[in-house]
Design an enzyme around this catalytic site. Structure first.
Site: not given
Length: 334
Positions: A177, A265, A287
């Site tokens: 990534k 997000g 998160t």
């Protein structure tokens, strides 16, 4: 009664001539109906089903015969599906990170609850002062779970390329990534540096899945440069704001020939479902799970949301209308 031995009745609003002497059950059978599956009203009075075999139809009767119909259309069953990136096929469309957990044990437990088959891992220096300290690989087996080394914290193409070269040497990984950040406050990607790093890595045999802005033009350039997956942000990293621009995400999906994975997000399960309903191939998050009050429960919620959103996308949503449209058919209304 008519001279030919028939009588005239009205059934569900239509005139009919039938043989005299028929019971309501006989009439239902002649109409091709199963008496046990219908209800009959005779001259505005409901006839108990137990008496349909003995109550005779009389000349001039007005009958209503009803049954239950579905309030929606029948759809074909939906089977499981998979997705493929750089020749590797996966069943789970949820990718999770390995940062911000209180310890490796919690991280491993959340991964198990999520059902994810890919985890992103940061490349960091070995703690030479304590070489026997626990490592992520002690808790998450790279032979069972695909590790996706990332370049988190890199702000130039050179830093990202150097990091991934080390990652390949350490674990043999070529599926990686790539993210090259512009500045620390927003953690937005620097697309000039990202494109440059993508070109170099692709030429060196890497298969970069690339974090980028939600811009369909930039996404296409990355794909042309060798990106094996496009990973547009839904909102700033770690913000939990959810997908801020569904239009551009959808445009990226429509224009891409490689998998599209919303990266960054996502804050809650509904965000993940929306990403999948837009047609994305997957969702990456860290998160949202790691900072939940109950990470394991949130991981399970995200798993269900991704699966539900994917099924919804495959089913094809109904059209949007300005006015009401009844779900039950009007034909056959009493």
């Amino acid at each position: 009664m008519h001279s030919d031995g028939t009588i005239t009745i009205r059934v569900n609003g239509e005139h009919r001539r039938i043989r005299d002497g028929l019971t309501l059950a006989d009439l239902a059978a002649e109409l091709g109906l199963e008496p046990t599956k219908v209800a009959v009203e005779r001259n505005l009075e409901v006839v108990p089903r137990s008496t349909l075999g003995v109550v005779k139809v009389e000349d001039g009767d007005e009958l209503e015969i009803v049954h239950f119909v579905g309030g929606g259309d029948h759809a074909a069953p939906v089977t499981d599906d998979t997705w493929t990136v750089a020749g590797k096929t996966f069943r789970s469309r949820l990718i999770v990170g390995t940062g911000k957990y209180k310890d490796f044990e919690q991280n491993a437990a959340a991964l198990e609850a999520s059902g994810a088959e890919i985890v992103t891992v940061a490349v960091r220096r070995v703690n030479v002062s304590d070489p026997k300290a626990p490592m992520l690989t002690d808790y998450i087996d790279p032979r069972r779970i695909t590790y996706l080394p990332n370049t988190a914290g890199c702000f130039t193409a050179e830093e990202a390329i150097r990091t991934l070269r080390l990652a390949r040497e350490a674990g043999g990984w070529d599926l990686v990534k790539l993210e090259v950040l512009g500045e620390a406050r927003t953690l937005y990607p620097d697309m000039v540096e990202t494109l440059r790093a993508t070109e170099v890595l692709a030429k060196e045999g890497f298969k970069p899945m690339v974090y980028c802005v939600d811009d369909p033009i930039a996404a296409k350039r990355l794909e042309d440069a060798g990106a094996v997956a496009i990973m547009p942000l839904g909102a700033p990293i770690g913000s939990g704001l959810g997908i801020q621009n569904r239009v551009t995400i959808r445009l990226i999906v429509e224009g891409a020939k490689v998998p599209v994975i919303v990266d960054a997000g996502v804050g809650t399960a509904s965000d993940a479902a929306i990403a999948m309903e837009l047609g994305c191939d997957g969702v990456l998050m860290n998160t949202a799970i790691a900072e939940a009050k109950d990470p394991m429960l949130m991981a399970a919620a995200m798993k269900a949301a991704v699966e539900g959103g994917r099924l919804s996308y495959r089913a094809g949503r109904m059209g949007i209308r300005r006015y009401a449209d009844p779900s039950s058919p009007l034909a056959g209304l009493i």
